[in-house]
Write a protein that holds these residues in place. Structure first.
Motif, short mmCIF file in Angstrom:
data_model
loop_
_atom_site.label_atom_id
_atom_site.label_comp_id
_atom_site.label_asym_id
_atom_site.label_seq_id
_atom_site.Cartn_x
_atom_site.Cartn_y
_atom_site.Cartn_z
N TRP A 61 -20.03 0.23 28.22
CA TRP A 61 -18.88 -0.44 27.62
C TRP A 61 -17.64 -0.34 28.50
N TYR A 112 -12.98 -5.01 29.75
CA TYR A 112 -13.03 -5.37 28.33
C TYR A 112 -11.68 -5.86 27.79
N ALA A 120 -11.18 -9.04 25.43
CA ALA A 120 -10.66 -8.89 24.06
C ALA A 120 -9.50 -9.84 23.77
N ALA A 141 -14.46 1.95 16.83
CA ALA A 141 -14.96 1.15 17.96
C ALA A 141 -13.90 0.11 18.29
N ALA A 142 -12.70 0.61 18.49
CA ALA A 142 -11.48 -0.20 18.50
C ALA A 142 -11.24 -0.93 19.80
N ASN A 195 -7.26 -4.57 19.49
CA ASN A 195 -6.90 -5.83 18.82
C ASN A 195 -6.59 -5.64 17.34
N LEU A 221 -11.26 2.97 27.37
CA LEU A 221 -10.72 2.00 26.41
C LEU A 221 -9.69 2.66 25.50
N ASP A 272 -16.99 8.82 18.16
CA ASP A 272 -18.22 8.05 17.93
C ASP A 272 -18.20 7.55 16.49
N VAL A 273 -18.51 6.28 16.27
CA VAL A 273 -18.49 5.76 14.89
C VAL A 273 -19.52 6.47 14.01
N ALA A 333 -13.94 -4.53 14.32
CA ALA A 333 -14.25 -5.90 14.76
C ALA A 333 -15.20 -5.83 15.94
N PHE A 334 -16.40 -6.32 15.75
CA PHE A 334 -17.40 -6.40 16.82
C PHE A 334 -17.61 -5.04 17.48
N GLY A 335 -17.50 -3.96 16.69
CA GLY A 335 -17.58 -2.62 17.22
C GLY A 335 -18.68 -1.81 16.55
N PHE A 358 -22.41 -2.33 16.99
CA PHE A 358 -23.19 -1.88 18.15
C PHE A 358 -23.71 -0.45 18.01
N ALA A 359 -23.32 0.27 16.96
CA ALA A 359 -23.79 1.65 16.81
C ALA A 359 -25.31 1.66 16.72
C1 LIG Z 1 -17.12 -5.75 21.69
S1 LIG Z 1 -16.15 -4.31 21.78
C2 LIG Z 1 -15.05 -4.53 20.39
C3 LIG Z 1 -13.76 -3.78 20.55
C4 LIG Z 1 -12.67 -4.07 19.55
N1 LIG Z 1 -13.05 -3.67 18.21
C5 LIG Z 1 -12.22 -5.50 19.58
O1 LIG Z 1 -12.23 -6.15 18.54
O2 LIG Z 1 -11.83 -5.96 20.65
C6 LIG Z 1 -17.23 -3.04 21.23
C7 LIG Z 1 -16.56 -1.68 21.25
O3 LIG Z 1 -17.39 -0.76 20.55
C8 LIG Z 1 -17.29 0.48 21.19
N2 LIG Z 1 -18.45 1.25 20.76
C9 LIG Z 1 -19.76 0.92 20.87
N3 LIG Z 1 -20.53 1.87 20.32
C10 LIG Z 1 -19.69 2.83 19.84
C11 LIG Z 1 -19.89 4.06 19.17
N4 LIG Z 1 -21.12 4.51 18.87
N5 LIG Z 1 -18.80 4.78 18.81
C12 LIG Z 1 -17.56 4.35 19.12
N6 LIG Z 1 -17.30 3.19 19.78
C13 LIG Z 1 -18.37 2.44 20.12
C14 LIG Z 1 -17.26 0.14 22.68
O4 LIG Z 1 -16.76 1.17 23.49
C15 LIG Z 1 -16.35 -1.10 22.65
O5 LIG Z 1 -15.00 -0.74 22.78
#
Ligand SMILES: C[S@@+](CC[C@H](N)C(=O)[O-])C[C@H]1O[C@@H](n2cnc3c(N)ncnc32)[C@H](O)[C@@H]1O
Length: 267
Positions: A15, A20, A24, A50-51, A55, A76, A97-98, A114-116, A119-120
């Motif tokens: 990531w 990114y 974003a 997962a900010a 945004n 990030l 970590d989420v 949002a879109f975060g 992905f967990a």
């Molecule tokens: C597509 S980006 C979205 C970021 C933001 N929420 C936005 O709307 O722009 C996905 C984000 O999820 C974070 N992420 C993915 N898996 C994660 C996890 N297990 N714990 C925390 N953050 C995570 C990544 O580091 C990345 O910043």
């Protein structure tokens, strides 16, 4: 370190590749839609997980909410902290970590992603954590790419090629209403679902690919890992761009559909 911890270390690195924050910028309208759908306003204690570089944090803080933002990628978190402080917004940033949030039960009025969170690697664990840290009667608001849009399809394509998964086997399952209802059912009585789309705009298909190769971390990771096989991925990426392009006259307009779900935690 357990297997899942090792996996997440590698996911973090993925990531952090590309740029990114540049990506974003195109997702800002979706963050604003999520904040509005979650009913966030002055004085609310909000956690965005997962900010990315913030945004949702920016949109929530602009309403007068007290915002905490967290992400597992240190670069990030640093970018987000710099962004919100340059805007004069009082946002607290944590690396987290989420699936293991460092907050006490019931700390927040609203938890967003949002879109975060989509992905967990363990959807049920991530959902349980979001509802654990929101207070009874508070809301969890999630935005996720859906399968019927460009970004959802790109997410699926990338999962065939990446050396380490971006998240679950199919992150866009979070964009399928029935799946989200099933995943959130243990934590809430009902939920409100809305849909939206952003449009990715580029001057040409070549510009689209060049921009994605410079900024989209997953594509950067795949390019490094694939060697000769990268040409195949690039060709399939270009095919998806051509298939989804709604521009006329050479420009590119790619519709990226998303689902917003807002669920109130059981009391
Ligand atoms: C597509 S980006 C979205 C970021 C933001 N929420 C936005 O709307 O722009 C996905 C984000 O999820 C974070 N992420 C993915 N898996 C994660 C996890 N297990 N714990 C925390 N953050 C995570 C990544 O580091 C990345 O910043």
């Amino acid at each position: 370190m357990t297997d899942i911890e090792q996996l997440k270390e590698r996911m973090k690195d993925l990531w952090a590749l590309g740029d990114y924050p540049e990506v974003a910028k195109r997702f800002v309208p979706a963050a604003e839609a999520l904040v509005a759908a979650a009913g966030i306003g002055p004085g609310d204690r909000v956690l965005d997980v997962a900010a990315g570089d913030g945004n949702v944090a920016v949109a929530a803080a602009a309403t007068g909410a007290h915002v905490t933002a967290s992400d597992f990628a240190p670069s990030l978190v640093a970018a987000g902290r710099e962004r919100t402080s340059a805007l004069g917004l009082d946002v607290r940033w944590d690396q987290a970590d989420v699936e293991a949030l460092p907050y006490a039960d019931g700390t927040f009025d609203a938890v967003t992603s949002a879109f975060g969170l989509m992905f967990a690697p363990r959807p049920e664990v991530a959902a349980a954590e979001a509802f654990r840290v929101v207070r009874p009667g508070g809301v969890v608001g999630l935005a996720a790419w859906t399968p019927d849009g460009f970004t959802g399809q790109i997410t699926e394509l990338m999962s065939e090629y990446l050396p380490v998964p971006m998240g679950t086997a199919h992150p866009i399952d979070w964009g399928i209403e029935a799946t989200v209802r099933r995943r959130l059912a243990p934590h809430c009585d009902g939920l409100a679902v809305t849909r939206g789309a952003i449009t990715w705009e580029f001057p040409s298909i070549d510009d689209t690919l060049a921009w994605q190769e410079a900024n989209f971390g997953a594509l950067v990771a795949a390019r490094r890992a694939l060697g000769d096989r990268y040409a195949e991925l690039r060709a399939r990426f270009a095919e998806l761009v051509a298939e989804w392009n709604r521009g006329d006259g050479g420009d590119v307009r790619l519709p990226a559909a998303y689902l917003i779900v807002v669920a109130r935690r059981d009391r």
